[in-house]
Motif scaffolding. Sequence first.
Motif, PDB file in Angstrom:
ATOM      1  N   LEU A   1       7.277 -27.398  33.721  1.00  0.00           N
ATOM      2  CA  LEU A   1       7.699 -26.005  33.596  1.00  0.00           C
ATOM      3  C   LEU A   1       7.031 -25.345  32.394  1.00  0.00           C
ATOM      4  N   HIS A   2       6.964 -26.055  31.275  1.00  0.00           N
ATOM      5  CA  HIS A   2       6.290 -25.504  30.097  1.00  0.00           C
ATOM      6  C   HIS A   2       4.805 -25.298  30.372  1.00  0.00           C
ATOM      7  N   ARG A   3       4.193 -26.240  31.089  1.00  0.00           N
ATOM      8  CA  ARG A   3       2.772 -26.103  31.409  1.00  0.00           C
ATOM      9  C   ARG A   3       2.517 -24.905  32.320  1.00  0.00           C
ATOM     10  N   LEU A   4       3.499 -24.572  33.151  1.00  0.00           N
ATOM     11  CA  LEU A   4       3.367 -23.416  34.045  1.00  0.00           C
ATOM     12  C   LEU A   4       3.693 -22.101  33.342  1.00  0.00           C
ATOM     13  N   GLY A   5       4.090 -22.202  32.061  1.00  0.00           N
ATOM     14  CA  GLY A   5       4.363 -20.991  31.290  1.00  0.00           C
ATOM     15  C   GLY A   5       5.805 -20.544  31.307  1.00  0.00           C
ATOM     16  N   TYR A   6       6.752 -21.455  31.554  1.00  0.00           N
ATOM     17  CA  TYR A   6       8.162 -21.088  31.633  1.00  0.00           C
ATOM     18  C   TYR A   6       8.942 -21.629  30.439  1.00  0.00           C
ATOM     19  N   SER A   7       9.953 -20.875  30.022  1.00  0.00           N
ATOM     20  CA  SER A   7      10.903 -21.301  29.005  1.00  0.00           C
ATOM     21  C   SER A   7      12.297 -21.004  29.528  1.00  0.00           C
ATOM     22  N   TYR A   8      13.293 -21.727  29.006  1.00  0.00           N
ATOM     23  CA  TYR A   8      14.672 -21.507  29.442  1.00  0.00           C
ATOM     24  C   TYR A   8      15.268 -20.401  28.582  1.00  0.00           C
ATOM     25  N   LEU A   9      15.313 -19.179  29.094  1.00  0.00           N
ATOM     26  CA  LEU A   9      15.701 -17.999  28.333  1.00  0.00           C
ATOM     27  C   LEU A   9      17.015 -17.434  28.846  1.00  0.00           C
ATOM     28  N   ARG A  10      17.735 -16.761  27.959  1.00  0.00           N
ATOM     29  CA  ARG A  10      18.959 -16.082  28.371  1.00  0.00           C
ATOM     30  C   ARG A  10      18.598 -14.694  28.880  1.00  0.00           C
ATOM     31  N   PRO A  11      18.955 -14.358  30.131  1.00  0.00           N
ATOM     32  CA  PRO A  11      18.570 -13.042  30.678  1.00  0.00           C
ATOM     33  C   PRO A  11      19.243 -11.903  29.925  1.00  0.00           C
ATOM     34  N   ARG A  12      18.545 -10.781  29.883  1.00  0.00           N
ATOM     35  CA  ARG A  12      19.138  -9.577  29.313  1.00  0.00           C
ATOM     36  C   ARG A  12      20.031  -8.942  30.372  1.00  0.00           C
ATOM     37  N   PRO A  13      21.249  -8.528  30.021  1.00  0.00           N
ATOM     38  CA  PRO A  13      22.138  -7.918  31.020  1.00  0.00           C
ATOM     39  C   PRO A  13      21.500  -6.681  31.655  1.00  0.00           C
ATOM     40  N   ARG A  14      21.667  -6.541  32.949  1.00  0.00           N
ATOM     41  CA  ARG A  14      21.153  -5.381  33.672  1.00  0.00           C
ATOM     42  C   ARG A  14      22.286  -4.793  34.498  1.00  0.00           C
ATOM     43  N   HIS A  15      22.473  -3.499  34.395  1.00  0.00           N
ATOM     44  CA  HIS A  15      23.548  -2.848  35.142  1.00  0.00           C
ATOM     45  C   HIS A  15      23.232  -2.884  36.634  1.00  0.00           C
ATOM     46  N   ARG A  16      24.253  -3.152  37.423  1.00  0.00           N
ATOM     47  CA  ARG A  16      24.032  -3.266  38.872  1.00  0.00           C
ATOM     48  C   ARG A  16      23.604  -1.937  39.497  1.00  0.00           C
ATOM     49  N   LYS A  17      23.860  -0.810  38.779  1.00  0.00           N
ATOM     50  CA  LYS A  17      23.473   0.496  39.315  1.00  0.00           C
ATOM     51  C   LYS A  17      22.077   0.932  38.857  1.00  0.00           C
ATOM     52  N   ALA A  18      21.403   0.092  38.088  1.00  0.00           N
ATOM     53  CA  ALA A  18      20.055   0.449  37.634  1.00  0.00           C
ATOM     54  C   ALA A  18      19.125   0.617  38.835  1.00  0.00           C
ATOM     55  N   ASP A  19      18.268   1.621  38.770  1.00  0.00           N
ATOM     56  CA  ASP A  19      17.350   1.935  39.869  1.00  0.00           C
ATOM     57  C   ASP A  19      15.917   1.612  39.429  1.00  0.00           C
ATOM     58  N   PRO A  20      15.365   0.476  39.874  1.00  0.00           N
ATOM     59  CA  PRO A  20      14.001   0.101  39.469  1.00  0.00           C
ATOM     60  C   PRO A  20      12.956   1.148  39.851  1.00  0.00           C
ATOM     61  N   GLU A  21      13.146   1.836  40.975  1.00  0.00           N
ATOM     62  CA  GLU A  21      12.174   2.847  41.401  1.00  0.00           C
ATOM     63  C   GLU A  21      12.144   4.026  40.426  1.00  0.00           C
ATOM     64  N   LYS A  22      13.315   4.452  39.962  1.00  0.00           N
ATOM     65  CA  LYS A  22      13.359   5.554  38.998  1.00  0.00           C
ATOM     66  C   LYS A  22      12.766   5.128  37.657  1.00  0.00           C
ATOM     67  N   GLN A  23      12.989   3.882  37.277  1.00  0.00           N
ATOM     68  CA  GLN A  23      12.412   3.380  36.034  1.00  0.00           C
ATOM     69  C   GLN A  23      10.886   3.358  36.128  1.00  0.00           C
ATOM     70  N   THR A  24      10.390   2.875  37.259  1.00  0.00           N
ATOM     71  CA  THR A  24       8.936   2.834  37.453  1.00  0.00           C
ATOM     72  C   THR A  24       8.345   4.237  37.458  1.00  0.00           C
ATOM     73  N   GLU A  25       9.031   5.165  38.108  1.00  0.00           N
ATOM     74  CA  GLU A  25       8.557   6.546  38.164  1.00  0.00           C
ATOM     75  C   GLU A  25       8.558   7.181  36.774  1.00  0.00           C
ATOM     76  N   PHE A  26       9.586   6.878  35.976  1.00  0.00           N
ATOM     77  CA  PHE A  26       9.638   7.409  34.612  1.00  0.00           C
ATOM     78  C   PHE A  26       8.439   6.919  33.811  1.00  0.00           C
ATOM     79  N   LEU A  27       8.130   5.647  33.892  1.00  0.00           N
ATOM     80  CA  LEU A  27       7.000   5.094  33.154  1.00  0.00           C
ATOM     81  C   LEU A  27       5.675   5.674  33.654  1.00  0.00           C
TER      82      LEU A  27
END
Length: 350
Positions: A132-158
Amino acid sequence: MEVKGHLPQAELKRLERVEKDADRAKRLRIVILAQEGWTAPAVAMAVGLSRRICQRWVRRYNEQGLAGLNDRRGREERLPLTPQQQDEVRQRLDAGPTAEDDVCSLRGKDVQRILAQEFHLLRSLAGVYHLLHRLGYSYLRPRPRHRKADPEKQTEFLRQWPERVQAIAAAYPTKRLRIYFQDESRFGQQGTTTNVWARTGSRPTAIRQTEYEYLWVLGAVCPETGHAEGLLSPQLNAKIVNEFLAQFARTIPSGEHAVMLWDGAGFHISRQLRVPDNVTVVTLPAYSPELNPIENLWHYLKSHCWRNRAYDNYDALEQAAVDAWTKVALDAELMKTVCAATHLDRATSN
């Protein structure tokens, strides 16, 4: 052992004398002795290595000259997966657990099973972690994401961000734009704990306060310059935000114009809001704290300054907040790192 004449023996002996690497000097000695007609067993006895190793160094010298005597340890080992399989494993891990996995998170044992069942690759648990380390992975704690977040709107904003910055710049052609990120965080007696170094096998303890006094920390940071401004308040509403904006505006040099990105909280869109002339506010997409890097500052303050502690009253909280802000937020170089806005094509005025 036959030795090719890449270099005369006198030069080999000179190189051996000046060589500072003991292992490489020994390899030169092997070649010199072989060149003098010593047999492989005799050379091996003289240098304290096996016959096969001595023969191998002579062969490498014959094939590559002096370069063949370089230490080859540390070469990148080949993965037990083809490039296509590596991509497939990455896709499988990035997609997260499936219904068939019946787990909420893929751990080492789960990856071990996936590799065996889906890729016919048997590995020990330690081997799985190494892979896993050789493939570039680490065991990380995910950042909380709101279930109502809209990835399309975020992408459009950027996507629209560069055009929006250009439009603001056109409205203030004589000013240099500085991009700031603004947010508020509550700090109080509802404490949290953070990791500590402790003896293996022990269960360390830390104070976690569960009382109810708190205050608000309002802040704005420019990732380009590291400039940060803050305000402490026992409450949070449009009036307090107006006070913060007025204070912030007074710190902006006359030749600059601040573009402040913040979320859509009620006190940010209130009719009572009064935005100074040298500030333009831009509202981020709803439920998108990951687009606001000042969130990293709150995490940094809590993990480095405020956790594992107890505070007697509001005055103690206020003093702790002031001390932490002075130590952390007024360090411009640290702010450039903590609040770096790498997700935006243009987070500075360059």
